[in-house]
Design an enzyme around this catalytic site. Sequence first.
Site, PDB file in Angstrom:
ATOM      1  CE  LYS A 181      17.789  25.076 -47.776  1.00 48.47           C
ATOM      2  NZ  LYS A 181      17.670  25.749 -46.512  1.00 48.47           N
ATOM      3  CE  LYS A 220      15.977  30.056 -51.090  1.00 50.30           C
ATOM      4  NZ  LYS A 220      15.464  29.864 -49.737  1.00 50.30           N
ATOM      5  CE  LYS A 246      20.100  33.175 -43.883  1.00 45.89           C
ATOM      6  NZ  LYS A 246      19.192  32.179 -43.329  1.00 45.89           N
TER       7      LYS A 246
END
Length: 333
Positions: free
Chosen positions: A114, A198, A201
């Site tokens: 991230k 993956k 969102k």
Amino acid sequence: MGKKIFSGVQPTGNLHLGNYLGAIKNFVKLNNESENECVFCVVDLHAITVNQDPKDLRNNIRETVAAFVASGIDPKKNIIFNQSQVSAHSETAWILSCVARMGWLNRMTQFKEKAGKDKEKASVGLYSYPVLMAADILLYDTTHVPVGDDQKQHLELCRDIAQKFNNDFKVEDFFKIPEPLIQKEFSRIMSLKDGTKKMSKSDPSDLSRINLTDDKDQIVNKIKKAKTDPLPLPSNIMDLEKRPEAKNLIGIYASLTNSNLEKSINEFSGKNFSEFKDNLSQVLVDKIIPISEEIKKLLIEEKYLDEILLNGFEKADKIASKKVKKIHEIIGF
Ligand code: AQP
């Protein structure tokens, strides 16, 4: 004996098929087993580890509650609440951050993914997020945590933190050591545009995911545009391993039809993608559209959603503040 379940979903908008198949579908199953006590949390403290627009955040909190209820979680039987309202979570996270070790956190792969290349600019919260997650879980004497495969490492960290606290303060069994509940198959749903990434969102392309609020045309269009390869569908699992996009799409089909990979491969072996995609769109529409319509209906009923959260807050706060009081005594505050 029933299980004590805790799990959370971030109110970061665009709840998607990965959240549904990897986590929420499992929540529904667990909430239907009457002996279980389930706590489902809208984890807004986690959401702010990256920038959030305050107005969007408020709407997304309600949308997450609506998605829980529309998917089949019963708000009367279970606790559904908003993390930031129960101050014990932030407080316990601080205490546990003094128990967790830097070396443990440095190993967390989700932070590396991230934060990307520019780690210096990532928030401290993004780095210490797994400690807050441990606090969430441990406050409720949770025995089982249903999560997608991406959260496995964070749950292992939670177990290490619980064990270290119990050892350091010689309070055997004070924090229960929770077990992950990760589905054996389909625990990681991948992007429709890249079978190695993956479904998420925060992917800038809306075509990469099926949102729980998508309508029929959007679902059909996204499946039509989903990345595939030029070969017909394989006849065995081994051949599928080398084809991430095909594996993901067949996995989604198998999960939605409560089947398994082998049976689904047999059903479509040798067929071309366009025929398979028609079938996949149909099962997706059958599953997602009722949820999507229910979410939209519930979103109009803001008062009802707020009542669920208030009710949940009262119950969660009672359990969590009792546990914090004991934590204070143990550490000498
Ligand atoms: N692609 C996925 N496949 C299977 N399970 C998934 N989960 C998330 N994505 C997938 C599971 O859904 C639950 C709630 O996740 P979350 O919203 O709290 O956080 P996340 O894992 O960070 O989800 P995203 O979509 O990847 O969000 P962004 O893009 O904002 O980072 C968890 O149990 C998770 O395992």
